[in-house]
Write an enzyme that holds these catalytic residues in place. Structure first.
Site, mmCIF file in Angstrom:
data_model
loop_
_atom_site.group_PDB
_atom_site.id
_atom_site.type_symbol
_atom_site.label_atom_id
_atom_site.label_comp_id
_atom_site.label_asym_id
_atom_site.label_seq_id
_atom_site.Cartn_x
_atom_site.Cartn_y
_atom_site.Cartn_z
ATOM 1 C CG ASP A 7 -1.680 1.148 1.503
ATOM 2 O OD1 ASP A 7 -2.243 1.677 0.537
ATOM 3 O OD2 ASP A 7 -1.769 1.581 2.675
ATOM 4 N NE ARG A 8 0.995 7.460 -2.207
ATOM 5 C CZ ARG A 8 0.532 8.593 -2.732
ATOM 6 N NH1 ARG A 8 0.770 8.866 -4.001
ATOM 7 N NH2 ARG A 8 -0.185 9.431 -2.013
ATOM 8 C CG ASP A 9 -1.598 7.537 0.599
ATOM 9 O OD1 ASP A 9 -0.625 8.257 0.310
ATOM 10 O OD2 ASP A 9 -2.576 7.369 -0.158
ATOM 11 C CG HIS A 18 -5.778 16.970 4.207
ATOM 12 N ND1 HIS A 18 -4.952 17.592 3.298
ATOM 13 C CD2 HIS A 18 -5.547 15.642 4.054
ATOM 14 C CE1 HIS A 18 -4.281 16.691 2.603
ATOM 15 N NE2 HIS A 18 -4.617 15.494 3.049
ATOM 16 C CG ASN A 58 -7.936 1.890 -2.849
ATOM 17 O OD1 ASN A 58 -7.655 1.082 -3.734
ATOM 18 N ND2 ASN A 58 -8.767 1.605 -1.856
ATOM 19 C CD GLN A 59 -2.954 7.646 -3.873
ATOM 20 O OE1 GLN A 59 -3.318 8.795 -3.655
ATOM 21 N NE2 GLN A 59 -2.285 6.945 -2.974
ATOM 22 C CG HIS A 98 -11.985 3.797 -10.807
ATOM 23 N ND1 HIS A 98 -11.267 2.630 -10.909
ATOM 24 C CD2 HIS A 98 -11.983 4.354 -12.039
ATOM 25 C CE1 HIS A 98 -10.869 2.463 -12.162
ATOM 26 N NE2 HIS A 98 -11.281 3.493 -12.865
ATOM 27 C CB CYS A 113 -8.861 -1.637 -9.579
ATOM 28 S SG CYS A 113 -9.573 -0.200 -10.370
ATOM 29 C CG ASP A 140 -1.993 2.497 6.506
ATOM 30 O OD1 ASP A 140 -2.376 2.144 5.365
ATOM 31 O OD2 ASP A 140 -2.087 3.660 6.920
HETATM 32 MG MG LIG Z 1 -2.819 3.172 3.578
HETATM 33 ZN ZN LIG Z 2 -10.675 1.374 -9.409
#
Ligand SMILES: [Mg+2]
Ligand SMILES: [Zn+2]
Length: 211
Positions: A7-9, A18, A58-59, A98, A113, A140
């Protein structure tokens, strides 16, 4: 095991509070994009173990109108150059852009996805020519554990395991093989498992009554 899906974040880069919206979310600006400590070193270690490394993330920030695709690409370059500086590399990167309630119309969809669906993981495994049960999935979030378990990966959770999480994880099979405080610790676990050395901690036990 042959590959690690990340995963990235919250795993590679820090998540951001934020203030305007009062939410914790992905970074949306360059200044907010910061790699977490020891991440390049951890990826290098995974490379050295002979594992392929892919990012599955997921972005939905573009779909929600928080940022442009170009910014996502800038983050990608920042991340890859820092990994490269430690002698590591990432083999491939997959995003789900998405979101079911996206502002941007063409990204508004229920896709296959977006984790906890397994489309990104399947894509990564196919491109890396590995099978999903030869992959670790590290994340995470509960959606990472769900996607990883459904896909048949061995899962590692980054963060502090809270008992409440058990309630969201459908069934005991969703519980991760290991809980690590960061990617470096996760990489140590993988090394211990693959080389049969060192201490391999056990799966988290739920402390709440009746579990
Ligand atoms: Mg994450
Ligand atoms: Zn997707």
């Amino acid at each position: 095991m042959k590959a690690v899906l990340l995963d990235r974040d919250g795993v590679i880069n820090a998540v951001i509070y934020h203030q305007d919206a009062g939410v914790i979310d992905a970074p949306f600006t360059r200044a907010q994009f910061k790699l977490l400590p020891r991440v390049p070193k951890a990826i290098r270690m995974l490379n050295d173990l002979g594992l392929r490394v892919a990012i599955v993330s997921n972005q939905p920030g573009i779909a929600k109108g928080h940022m442009k695709l170009e910014t996502l690409k800038v983050f990608e370059r920042m991340m890859l150059s820092q990994v490269r500086a430690e002698g590591g590399h990432v083999d491939c990167i997959y995003y789900c852009l998405h979101h079911p309630e996206a502002k941007v119309r063409k990204l508004r969809q229920r896709c296959r996805c977006r984790k906890p669906e397994i489309g990104l993981l399947e894509q990564a495994a196919a491109d890396l020519r590995v099978s999903l049960d030869e992959c670790y999935m590290i994340g995470d979030g509960i959606s990472d554990l769900l996607a990883g378990s459904r896909a048949g990966c061995r899962t590692i959770f980054i963060g502090r395991w809270k008992c409440e999480i058990c309630r969201f994880t459908e069934a005991p099979y969703v519980r991760p093989a290991f809980v690590a405080k960061d990617l470096w610790e996760a990489a140590q676990f993988i090394r211990a498992e693959m080389t049969g050395t060192g201490q391999v901690a056990s799966s988290p036990r739920c402390l709440s009554a009746g579990a």
